[in-house]
Design a protein around this motif. Structure first.
Motif, PDB file in Angstrom:
ATOM      1  N   SER A 232      -3.031   3.773  -6.365  1.00  0.00           N
ATOM      2  CA  SER A 232      -3.335   3.085  -5.212  1.00  0.00           C
ATOM      3  C   SER A 232      -4.845   2.411  -5.375  1.00  0.00           C
ATOM      4  O   SER A 232      -5.024   1.306  -4.972  1.00  0.00           O
TER       5      SER A 232
ATOM      6  N   THR B 227      -5.158  -0.300  -8.093  1.00  0.00           N
ATOM      7  CA  THR B 227      -4.431  -1.557  -7.641  1.00  0.00           C
ATOM      8  C   THR B 227      -5.286  -2.197  -6.597  1.00  0.00           C
ATOM      9  O   THR B 227      -5.176  -3.450  -6.635  1.00  0.00           O
TER      10      THR B 227
ATOM     11  N   LEU C 171       0.766  -1.150   0.085  1.00  0.00           N
ATOM     12  CA  LEU C 171       0.105   0.003  -0.172  1.00  0.00           C
ATOM     13  C   LEU C 171       0.689   1.289  -0.180  1.00  0.00           C
ATOM     14  O   LEU C 171       0.377   2.346  -0.115  1.00  0.00           O
ATOM     15  N   HIS C 172       2.150   1.077   0.155  1.00  0.00           N
ATOM     16  CA  HIS C 172       3.216   2.386   0.350  1.00  0.00           C
ATOM     17  C   HIS C 172       4.276   2.301  -0.986  1.00  0.00           C
ATOM     18  O   HIS C 172       4.611   1.192  -1.103  1.00  0.00           O
ATOM     19  N   HIS C 173       4.514   3.545  -1.347  1.00  0.00           N
ATOM     20  CA  HIS C 173       5.852   3.538  -1.797  1.00  0.00           C
ATOM     21  C   HIS C 173       6.892   3.793  -1.081  1.00  0.00           C
ATOM     22  O   HIS C 173       7.074   4.603   0.017  1.00  0.00           O
TER      23      HIS C 173
ATOM     24  N   HIS D  56       3.395   5.012 -11.528  1.00  0.00           N
ATOM     25  CA  HIS D  56       2.048   5.526 -11.391  1.00  0.00           C
ATOM     26  C   HIS D  56       1.207   5.444 -12.924  1.00  0.00           C
ATOM     27  O   HIS D  56       0.198   4.865 -12.944  1.00  0.00           O
TER      28      HIS D  56
ATOM     29  N   GLN E 121      -6.647   7.995  -0.003  1.00  0.00           N
ATOM     30  CA  GLN E 121      -5.319   6.945   0.355  1.00  0.00           C
ATOM     31  C   GLN E 121      -5.565   6.624   1.696  1.00  0.00           C
ATOM     32  O   GLN E 121      -4.931   5.556   2.221  1.00  0.00           O
TER      33      GLN E 121
ATOM     34  N   LYS F 294      -5.061   3.008   3.222  1.00  0.00           N
ATOM     35  CA  LYS F 294      -3.834   2.506   3.795  1.00  0.00           C
ATOM     36  C   LYS F 294      -3.998   2.009   5.404  1.00  0.00           C
ATOM     37  O   LYS F 294      -3.608   1.055   6.015  1.00  0.00           O
TER      38      LYS F 294
END
Length: 465
Positions: free
Chosen positions: A184, A187, A65-67, A224, A155, A159
C-alpha cells in the motif's frame, strides 16, 4: 449516519463491532428474520479493515486503498436496505464498555461521549462479539521516537487520512500485514527501502495442502509481492529492527539477522536511513467484554489468547456468540464467513455446507499463518536496560527485571503492581506481550475488569441502578 435505538424493546441480536465479521453477521441475521442492533465505536461501518477516507478529503476512489472493497460495498448495500426496512439499527459512536446478563438476555452498556447524559443501555436477547483485534508490539531501543508507528497504523493513516507517515519508510516485524502495508505504501508513492521480516516463511511449506485449499490467499500474496518487486523493495528475512536512531524523529534503523529463536546474530548489523518505521508483529484478539463474563479462552499457535467457541461459534457463556478475529486472527474473508455462520446459529438454522467448508479451510490457514509467525523467545536479546517497555508509564526493562529477579514477580499482574507497567491509557495493549515475556509467563492471558474502555465517572454516577 448512525442512529439511536428505534424503541425500548429488546433486540433479537446485538452485534458489537461493524467490521467484516459484524457487518456480515448483522445483514445475515436480518436476512433470516432477526431484528438487530449493530454497534460500533466508529461513526461509520467497516471497522479497522474497511477504513473510510474523511469526507472532506474528496477521495474519489477509496477502492484503490483497499483489498476487496467491493465485498464491503455489497455488505453496506445490504445493511442500508435492512435499515430502511427497520430490521437493523446501526448505532455508530456507541462504545460498549460492559455486557451484563439479565433474566431474558443481555444489557449492553455503552458510552456515547464525555457528558453525563451521553450513555445508553441496549437490551438484546443474544449478543455476537465481533470486536476484532489490535496489534502486537515488541519493544526495542528507540521505538518511542516520533516517526515510529505500527504497521496497521501506517495503513490507517493512508486509508483514512490519505497521508503517509514519511517518505522513506522501513516496514518491519512479522506477519502477512507487513507485505500488505508495504504494498500500500509504495503504491501511494512512498519509498520502502526494505521489508524486514523476522521469520523465513518456511513455516507455510509444512502444510502444502492447507495452502492449496485457499488459492485466493496465494493470489493476494502474489499481488503484494509483485508490487514490491516493481518498486524494487528488498525483503530481508530472518531479520529484525533492533534499534531506531534519531533525536526529534527517527532518521535511521539498525537491522540485524536473527537466529532460529529470534536472537540477534552479532556482527550482522546494518544501518538503513529512513524517516519513518512501520513495525508490528501480528494481531491479538480483543476479547475483554467476553472474558469479564467468564468466557473460556484458548491459546493459538502464535501464543495469542482467543475465545473458545464450538462448531456453531458459541462461547461458553449462554447467549454469547463470537465471530472473526476474537476467535483467532485470520483476516477479513474468515471473519465474514464466521459472521454468516454465527448469524445462522443465533437464528437456530443450519448454514449451507459450502459455508462450513469455506470456514474450515480459512481457519486452517489462519492457524498455519499463526504458527509460521510465532515470535521467538530470543527477541528480548535486542533490549537494553533503559529501553522503555511500557510507554504510557515509562517503565524500562531494568525495572521489570528487578521486579522479577529481586522482588519475586512471576506473572504480568504482579509486575504491574510493582512497576505500574500496563496501568496507563492503553491498559497494557501495547506493552502486555512484552511484560508477560519478561515475567517468564509467555503471552498474557485475559485481564478481567469491569470496564472494557474508559468511562466518565459522571456517567456511572448518573446510572439508575
Amino acid at each position: 449516519m448512525p442512529t439511536s435505538p428505534s424503541d425500548a424493546s429488546t433486540y433479537d441480536l446485538a452485534v458489537i463491532g461493524a467490521g467484516p465479521a459484524g457487518l456480515a453477521a448483522a445483514v445475515t441475521a436480518a436476512d433470516l428474520g432477526l431484528r438487530c442492533a449493530l454497534l460500533d465505536a466508529g461513526r461509520q461501518t467497516g471497522g479497522q479493515y474497511y477504513r473510510h477516507p474523511a469526507s472532506g478529503l474528496g477521495a474519489a476512489r477509496p477502492d484503490r486503498l483497499h483489498h476487496g472493497w467491493s465485498v464491503y460495498t455489497g455488505l453496506a448495500d445490504r445493511l442500508a436496505a435492512h435499515r430502511e426496512a427497520g430490521r437493523v439499527d446501526f448505532l455508530g459512536g456507541h462504545q460498549v464498555w460492559a455486557l451484563e446478563r439479565t433474566g431474558d438476555g443481555y444489557a449492553v452498556h455503552v458510552t456515547l461521549g464525555p457528558e453525563a447524559a451521553d450513555r445508553a443501555t441496549v437490551p438484546a436477547a443474544a449478543v455476537l462479539l465481533a470486536t476484532g483485534a489490535y496489534e502486537r508490539q515488541l519493544p526495542f531501543p528507540g521505538w518511542t521516537l516520533p516517526g515510529v508507528v505500527t504497521a496497521g497504523g501506517a495503513q490507517a493513516m493512508l486509508k483514512a487520512g490519505l497521508v503517509l507517515p514519511g517518505r522513506r519508510i522501513v516496514v518491519a516485524g512479522s506477519g502477512p500485514l507487513l507485505l500488505a502495508a508495504a504494498s500500500s505504501l509504495v503504491t501511494a508513492g512512498a519509498e520502502v527501502p526494505s521489508v524486514v521480516e523476522a521469520t523465513d516463511y518456511l513455516g507455510y511449506a509444512r502444510r502444502p495442502g492447507v495452502l492449496a485449499a485457499v488459492p485466493g490467499k496465494l493470489v493476494e500474496g502474489a499481488g503484494h509481492g509483485s508490487a514490491l518487486l516493481r518498486h524494487r523493495v528488498r525483503l530481508r528475512r530472518r531479520s529484525a529492527v533492533v534499534e531506531a536512531h534519531g533525536t526529534d524523529r527517527v532518521n535511521a534503523v539498525t537491522v540485524a539477522r536473527l537466529d532460529a529463536d529470534w536472537r540477534p546474530v552479532p556482527g550482522t548489523e546494518r544501518r538503513i536511513d529512513c524517516d519513518a518505521l512501520a513495525v508490528g508483529h501480528g494481531l491479538l484478539p480483543q476479547i475483554e467484554l467476553a472474558t469479564e463474563l467468564g468466557a473460556a479462552t484458548s491459546t493459538g499457535p502464535d501464543g495469542a489468547v482467543a475465545l473458545q467457541v464450538d462448531a456453531r461459534l458459541r462461547t461458553t457463556v449462554p447467549g454469547l456468540w463470537s465471530a472473526g478475529e476474537t476467535n483467532g486472527v485470520g483476516g477479513a474473508d474468515l471473519a465474514i464467513a464466521e459472521g454468516e455462520l454465527a448469524a445462522h446459529a443465533v437464528a437456530d438454522l443450519a448454514p449451507r455446507p459450502a459455508l462450513l467448508r469455506r470456514r474450515a479451510r480459512l481457519r486452517a490457514f489462519a492457524e498455519l499463518m499463526a504458527a509460521a509467525h510465532r515470535p521467538g523467545p530470543g527477541w528480548t536479546g535486542w533490549l537494553r536496560p533503559d529501553t522503555d517497555v511500557c510507554r504510557c508509564e515509562e517503565v524500562p526493562v531494568a525495572r521489570i527485571r528487578e521486579a522479577v529477579e529481586e522482588l519475586g514477580a512471576g506473572d504480568p499482574r504482579t509486575v504491574k503492581l510493582l512497576t505500574r507497567a500496563g496501568m496507563g491509557w492503553c491498559q497494557g495493549r501495547m506493552c502486555g506481550p512484552a511484560v508477560a515475556c519478561l515475567a517468564g509467563s509467555g503471552e498474557p492471558g485475559p485481564d478481567r475488569r469491569p470496564f472494557a474502555c474508559p468511562v466518565p465517572l459522571s456517567q456511572l454516577a448518573a446510572a439508575e441502578d
